[in-house]
Design a protein around this motif. Structure first.
Motif, short mmCIF file in Angstrom:
data_model
loop_
_atom_site.label_atom_id
_atom_site.label_comp_id
_atom_site.label_asym_id
_atom_site.label_seq_id
_atom_site.Cartn_x
_atom_site.Cartn_y
_atom_site.Cartn_z
N ILE A 155 -1.42 8.34 0.38
CA ILE A 155 -1.63 9.36 -0.65
C ILE A 155 -2.25 10.61 -0.01
N LEU A 157 -11.21 6.73 -3.49
CA LEU A 157 -10.26 6.46 -2.41
C LEU A 157 -11.00 5.99 -1.17
N ASP A 203 -3.60 -0.74 -7.60
CA ASP A 203 -4.60 0.18 -8.15
C ASP A 203 -4.05 1.58 -8.40
N PHE A 204 -2.76 1.75 -8.11
CA PHE A 204 -2.17 3.08 -8.03
C PHE A 204 -2.39 3.92 -9.30
N ASN A 230 0.82 -1.21 0.00
CA ASN A 230 0.00 0.00 0.00
C ASN A 230 0.85 1.26 0.00
N LYS A 274 -6.07 4.70 -10.30
CA LYS A 274 -6.70 5.65 -9.40
C LYS A 274 -6.17 7.07 -9.61
N ILE A 329 -3.77 3.70 -0.51
CA ILE A 329 -4.15 3.13 -1.79
C ILE A 329 -3.32 1.88 -2.06
N ASN A 330 -3.97 0.85 -2.55
CA ASN A 330 -3.25 -0.38 -2.89
C ASN A 330 -2.37 -0.12 -4.10
N GLY A 363 -9.97 3.93 1.08
CA GLY A 363 -9.06 3.79 2.21
C GLY A 363 -9.39 2.60 3.08
N SER A 402 -5.31 9.33 2.39
CA SER A 402 -5.84 7.97 2.35
C SER A 402 -4.72 6.98 2.07
#
Length: 286
Positions: free
Chosen positions: A217, A233, A260-261, A214, A264, A256-257, A235, A254
């Motif tokens: 962000i 997001l 998925d960066f 993770n 997203k 973010i994985n 979270g 938040s």
């Protein structure tokens, strides 16, 4: 708590480096001077045994060590009575069959009746049997890639990381038969005190793994876009939203994985987010 857990790790090599880096990142301090085969952590009830990786499953199965860090491929090959309790995410590799580059290959049946050199006869034998192929397996240790060039075998089955060693020796991969990474194994018969220590160790490892997967962000956004941005997001529970000095703007924080960066980020920009900062997380407690 007076118990001490014994953890067996590889005494040298890439797996050893990864194991000790993991232990250090868990905040456990150990001084294993050159040539030492045992060492005690100074701030955690754990003693380290530095062994050959092939020997680790046996030591754990026999109860000499309570835990071990070793490749899944070694656990499968040695087939000792141990339990895998945690995949560790490093020392990833694959066990593959390779033949000379110049030879044609249509499929696994091409290996029927061939000689195959390997250090992993059990895994290879199981794979061939599963696919209905009968071949002669020659067990050798080390320098498996040389077997075709000296006439010992028509194929080899060995651990592959980048594939450069195979290429250098004029070989090509034709079958991947097993995928492996470092794993923590345990003896089946541990008392309650040792189980408690191991659970504390696993808690630290899981915090590290969660952090690695993770990112933290931070971004600025207009209030009118907040609902859209929050939907992107989620979270761990919900993002943190703080007002900025400039009226009508907020700061959103938040997690973010990493998988998925990029997807997203594009969505956040389209929604009006600005000044996006992405920060690595050292440890994350869920």
């Amino acid at each position: 708590m007076n118990s001490t857990v014994r953890l067996a790790v590889q005494k040298s090599g890439r797996l050893s480096e990864g194991s000790m880096k993991l232990i250090s990142s868990c905040g456990i301090h150990v001084s294993n001077g050159k040539g030492k085969l045992k060492a005690m952590a100074s701030n955690f009830p754990i003693e380290f045994l530095f062994l050959r990786d092939d020997d680790i499953p046996g030591y754990v199965a026999d109860g000499v060590a309570d835990l071990g860090i070793v490749g899944e491929n070694v656990v499968a090959e040695k087939d000792k009575d141990v339990k895998a309790i945690k995949k560790l995410g490093f020392s990833r590799c694959r066990l593959s069959i390779a033949i000379e580059k110049s030879k044609p290959y249509k499929g696994i049946q091409d290996l029927e009746g061939k000689n195959i050199a390997t250090s992993y006869p059990k895994i290879l034998g199981d794979y061939l049997s599963k696919n209905g192929v009968k071949a002669d397996i020659h067990e050798i240790s080390g320098s498996v890639e040389i077997a075709p060039s000296i006439g010992l075998a028509e194929a080899v089955c060995d651990i592959v990381s980048s594939g450069s060693t195979l290429f250098t020796n004029g070989l090509k991969e034709v079958e991947t038969i097993y995928r492996s990474e470092a794993v923590m194994i345990a003896n089946h018969n541990l008392d309650a005190e040792k189980e408690e220590i191991i659970n504390k160790l696993l808690f630290r490892i899981e915090a590290l793994q969660s952090a690695q997967n993770n990112k933290y962000i931070l971004l600025n956004a207009p209030e009118q876009s907040l609902d859209k941005i929050i939907s992107l997001l989620p979270g761990m529970r919900s993002p943190t939203v703080l007002p900025l000095a400039e009226k009508g703007w907020v700061s959103v924080h938040s997690v973010i994985n990493e998988n998925d960066f990029w997807e997203k980020i594009e969505g956040l920009r389209e929604a009006g987010a600005e000044g996006i900062l992405v920060v690595p997380i050292e440890k994350m407690i869920l």
